[in-house]
Design an enzyme around this catalytic site. Structure first.
Site, PDB file in Angstrom:
ATOM      1  N   LYS A   7       0.966   5.206  -3.655  1.00  0.00           N
ATOM      2  CA  LYS A   7       1.592   4.357  -4.678  1.00  0.00           C
ATOM      3  C   LYS A   7       2.544   3.338  -4.062  1.00  0.00           C
ATOM      4  O   LYS A   7       2.452   2.130  -4.336  1.00  0.00           O
ATOM      5  CB  LYS A   7       2.364   5.222  -5.675  1.00  0.00           C
ATOM      6  CG  LYS A   7       3.221   4.420  -6.662  1.00  0.00           C
ATOM      7  CD  LYS A   7       4.036   5.313  -7.576  1.00  0.00           C
ATOM      8  CE  LYS A   7       5.247   5.943  -6.932  1.00  0.00           C
ATOM      9  NZ  LYS A   7       6.391   4.977  -6.787  1.00  0.00           N
TER      10      LYS A   7
ATOM     11  N   THR B 126      10.709   4.037  -7.663  1.00  0.00           N
ATOM     12  CA  THR B 126      10.162   2.940  -6.870  1.00  0.00           C
ATOM     13  C   THR B 126       9.095   2.254  -7.710  1.00  0.00           C
ATOM     14  O   THR B 126       8.072   2.858  -8.037  1.00  0.00           O
ATOM     15  CB  THR B 126       9.556   3.466  -5.561  1.00  0.00           C
ATOM     16  OG1 THR B 126      10.555   4.187  -4.839  1.00  0.00           O
ATOM     17  CG2 THR B 126       9.043   2.323  -4.708  1.00  0.00           C
TER      18      THR B 126
ATOM     19  N   LYS C  19      14.020  -1.596  -1.930  1.00  0.00           N
ATOM     20  CA  LYS C  19      13.424  -0.257  -1.844  1.00  0.00           C
ATOM     21  C   LYS C  19      11.981  -0.313  -1.340  1.00  0.00           C
ATOM     22  O   LYS C  19      11.582   0.514  -0.507  1.00  0.00           O
ATOM     23  CB  LYS C  19      13.459   0.432  -3.208  1.00  0.00           C
ATOM     24  CG  LYS C  19      12.773   1.809  -3.240  1.00  0.00           C
ATOM     25  CD  LYS C  19      13.411   2.793  -2.249  1.00  0.00           C
ATOM     26  CE  LYS C  19      12.596   4.075  -2.075  1.00  0.00           C
ATOM     27  NZ  LYS C  19      12.620   4.941  -3.252  1.00  0.00           N
TER      28      LYS C  19
END
Length: 296
Positions: free
Chosen positions: A240, A96, A172
């Protein structure tokens, strides 16, 4: 049989490598943790000492590392794979990352004659191990052609989202927006129930059979009931990933109030000492509640 490389044997990467091995491919693996590649190779496959060694042996290399920084390292760092990949080889990036970084990576690899698939994954460790996960892919038709059969060996759903990199990573991070918000909301709901004196197991039973249920509530609150915060996906993963979501939206001045709040919750959990625990540990930020104990 094809020589296929997998770099990164964490919860997802090890399952993907096993799926490729089941499909009859010669799987060359590499991992930063000592002994991880050798442990995989005991049941079939080839343990490699470096990403360069993987690249030298394989025409398709699949990267399942944590983030863009680690991807840079395995490609372009000392003993990186890019220096050894032959022209026409394919690099499949499953992390990702910032979509703009992924778009730029395609151009950098193209200059080296290497094809690229922007191919983030979802579904968790169990689905990765059984070959039932989801892949969100984008890339040139030639890259897909070189990976024919490989993606389907690893995933039940392979979505082709464009003929250039970018849309795989964009979809995503939108998925991660929802996943992070759902986990945060599930934790908040369970915490309120505990604060109000509701039995945790009873609350879980009712919610998972009612309209308020979500996949994340059912999955993550089961961890809370067992008091098992072994990290399948850690708190810092959502620090993150939701950070990437907010960075993407900020660039176009698009408001994301729920994602912003969820990000702050994971940040609070991380700084409180729960960074490496399972992401369900975000529930630990709520004051005045008694969480279930192990063995109850």
């Amino acid at each position: 049989m094809s020589n296929i490389g997998v770099i990164g044997l964490g919860a997802m990467g090890s399952g993907m490598a096993k799926s490729l091995r089941r499909a009859g491919h010669a799987v060359h693996v590499c991992d930063a943790r000592p002994g991880a590649a050798e442990a995989f190779a005991k049941d079939g496959g080839v343990a490699c000492a470096s990403p360069a060694e993987v690249g030298k042996s394989c025409h398709v290399v699949i990267s399942v590392v944590v983030n863009a920084q680690q991807t840079e390292e395995i490609l372009f760092g000392p003993n990186g794979a890019a220096s050894e990949l032959a022209g026409g080889s394919v690099f499949v990036m499953c992390s990702t990352v910032d979509p703009n970084w992924s778009i730029a990576l395609e151009s950098r690899l193209e200059a080296l004659g290497i094809l690229y698939l922007d191919a983030p994954i979802s579904g968790g460790a169990a689905k990765a191990a059984s070959g039932d996960m989801t892949m969100m892919t984008a890339g040139k038709p030639a890259a897909f052609e070189r990976c024919e059969g490989l993606l389907e060996a690893m995933a039940a759903k392979v979505y082709r989202l464009g003929d250039r990199a970018g849309n795989g990573s964009k979809v995503k991070i939108i998925n991660q927006l929802l996943a992070g918000v759902h986990i945060a909301a599930a934790a908040e709901a369970m915490a309120l129930g505990l604060r109000e004196g509701v039995d945790a197991a009873s609350l879980y039973e009712v919610i998972t059979n009612s309209a308020g249920n979500s996949w994340m509530f059912k999955n993550r609150m089961a961890h809370v009931l067992k008091a098992d915060y072994t990290p399948l996906s850690a708190v810092d993963i959502f620090v993150k990933d939701l950070g990437l979501v907010l960075d993407t939206a900020r660039a176009s001045k698009f408001p994301l109030p729920l994602a912003s709040t969820a990000h702050q919750m994971f940040m609070q959990a991380s700084t409180a000492g729960f960074a490496k625990e399972d992401d369900s540990a975000v529930i630990k930020i709520f004051p005045g509640i008694e969480l279930p104990k192990a063995g109850r």
